[in-house]
Scaffold this motif. Structure first.
Motif: not given
Length: 500
Positions: A38-45, A53-73
């Motif tokens: 979670i790289q950002m979680d803040t009130r907005a606007f 009515r009470h907006p907030s913005l969250v920036l989520v980063r998804i990363e492959n930090n393993g040793s092999v690729p991740v496929d759709v299956d």
């Protein structure tokens, strides 16, 4: 039975540590692994926005930090989507791809998955099954609305209450924090094994002399006065390391100038015959002609600098101005924008490697003017030389003279000159200060390669060969760096250290 040498033990452990750490990370920490931050979680606007009515913005980063690729299956079949992120007490309004990567972006489908306000889990963001190679990632910007009716305070990314509720086959999904490096388990493992190395080092102290490649005898080191502090410090360290070795070890340092040292080595070698002399010569630059038996070994990249007295009123000279000063065309500092003060050149004897570097790199091959003064203050009239110039025999003498004589200009090894900066000025050349990186890149012109010379090839088990190996390897290289110079192995442009 012979004991197992501690040097071999260290070498083995040096291989074992990264191997064990890698195996641990690969098999026990997880081959297939997705992380989310979670790289950002803040009130907005500051008010209602897009139905929130009470907006907030969250920036989520998804990363492959393993040793092999991740496929759709690799995503769980029981999950209709790829990943689910829950935001307690908040409603997902919309999700965006902040990179705006076009129609192929995996987050283009996100608004469709979260558009129905009556869905059973309005606080869940559903992400598609995105294939990710090792070290790849994508980001999602999420617009949320507070469900309790009150605007929540800003949250630090690591303190956000967002949580991933998904798994992948044969691996796991974990939350990663803002840190770098390996896992705590691997750090603990490395710490334990490093402690074993330290213990082995101390309990095996009696073998340290052999590791330094000690040899009994007396060695004489001659040559460069600029490089003398490095040689003396390396010799002290070598003698301490060899204190427990059999036989007496003695190293005498006699520095009287680079070319003087080269000549002394050549003469000693001719007298010694086949055995060769127990002598090394260090030179700021190539040996010159007439010494065919001397073998060069590049040792370090030595930075040199011009120095002026404090009252000269200059701190920067162009290469053209420097040539005109040494040619006698400029004889007063006011000629280059400084104070109204005669220029007094403080040079080195013809045997000096620093002088040869000045003439080659700054004077386009021209030689320094002849001597017209002994005290560097009063000029002896010579019709062929209008400049005031004296000579000194060492780096230290040049620095002392420049600091004491009004209007003096000299040159010296840069580290030694910097130590005297409280009583003289180091001169920039064309706006460029004396810096190793600048010289390495070719933008600072005043430097020299420091060579170690032997008369022929010394015996491998001799003190000459042992000390030469010492000063060109790890401990000796540390001493070279300590004195503001750079081992040739450190250079981005190793051709600068190539023998000429």
């Amino acid at each position: 039975m012979d004991t197992f040498p501690w040097e071999i033990t260290l070498t083995v452990l040096g291989v074992v540590i990264p191997t064990v750490a890698g195996v641990y990370e690969f098999f026990f920490i997880g081959r297939r692994r997705l992380g989310y931050r979670i790289q950002m979680d803040t009130r907005a606007f500051g008010g209602e926005f897009a139905g929130a009515r009470h907006p907030s913005l969250v920036l989520v980063r998804i990363e492959n930090n393993g040793s092999v690729p991740v496929d759709v299956d690799d995503y769980m079949e029981t999950d209709p989507v790829g990943l689910s992120v829950r935001f307690p007490r908040r409603r997902v309004v919309r999700a965006f791809d902040p990179a705006r990567r076009g129609p192929s972006s995996p987050t283009n489908a996100i608004p469709e998955l979260n558009r129905d306000p009556e869905r059973a889990e309005p606080d869940v963001l559903r992400l598609p099954r995105v294939p990710l190679n090792r070290n790849e990632h994508y980001k999602v910007l999420v617009l949320l609305d507070e469900l309790d009716g009150d605007a929540a305070p800003d949250r630090d990314g690591d303190a956000s209450d967002a949580v991933m509720e998904s798994r992948i086959k044969g691996g796991r999904v974990i939350r990663t924090r803002y840190r770098s490096g390996v896992s705590r388990g691997v750090v603990a493992l490395i710490t334990v094994m490093a402690s074993l190395i330290v213990a082995l080092y101390y309990v095996s102290g009696e073998d340290s002399a052999a590791a330094v490649d000690c040899a009994a005898g007396k060695l004489t080191v001659v040559g460069s006065t600029a490089f003398r502090p490095v040689v003396e410090k390396a010799a002290e360290s070598y003698l301490r390391a060899c204190a427990g070795a059999p036989g007496e070890v003695e190293i005498e340092v006699r520095a009287a100038g680079s070319q003087e040292g080269v000549r002394a080595l050549d003469e000693a070698g001719r007298r010694a015959g086949e055995a060769g002399p127990a002598m090394l010569a260090f030179s700021d630059g190539p040996k010159g002609e007439g010494h065919p038996q001397l073998l060069p070994r590049p040792v370090s990249f030595s930075l040199l600098t011009l120095v002026v007295s404090e009252d000269a009123g200059v701190q920067d000279l162009t290469p053209a101005q420097i040539r005109r000063v040494y040619a006698g065309r400029y004889r007063n500092w006011k000629d280059v924008g400084g104070n109204d003060l005669p220029i007094a050149l403080v040079g080195r004897y013809s045997s000096s490697g620093s002088r040869r570097a000045l003439e080659e790199r700054l004077l386009d091959g021209a030689t320094e003017p002849n001597v017209t003064s002994q005290d560097c203050r009063r000029r002896v009239a010579r019709p062929d030389n209008p400049t005031l110039r004296c000579e000194r025999g060492s780096t230290a003498e040049v620095l002392d003279t420049v600091a004491a004589v009004p209007g003096a200009l000299g040159y010296a090894e840069a580290h030694a000159a910097a130590a005297e900066a409280d009583r003289l000025h180091l001169v920039r050349i064309g706006g460029q200060p004396a810096e190793l990186d600048a010289a390495d890149r070719g933008v600072y012109p005043f430097w020299a390669t420091e060579y170690a010379y032997t008369y022929g090839q010394p015996a491998a088990d001799s003190l000459t060969a042992g000390f030469l190996r010492y000063i060109t390897q790890e401990v000796g290289q540390d001493v070279i760096r300590e004195y503001g110079q750079r081992p040739c192995a450190d250079l981005a442009n190793p051709r600068l250290c190539r023998p000429s």
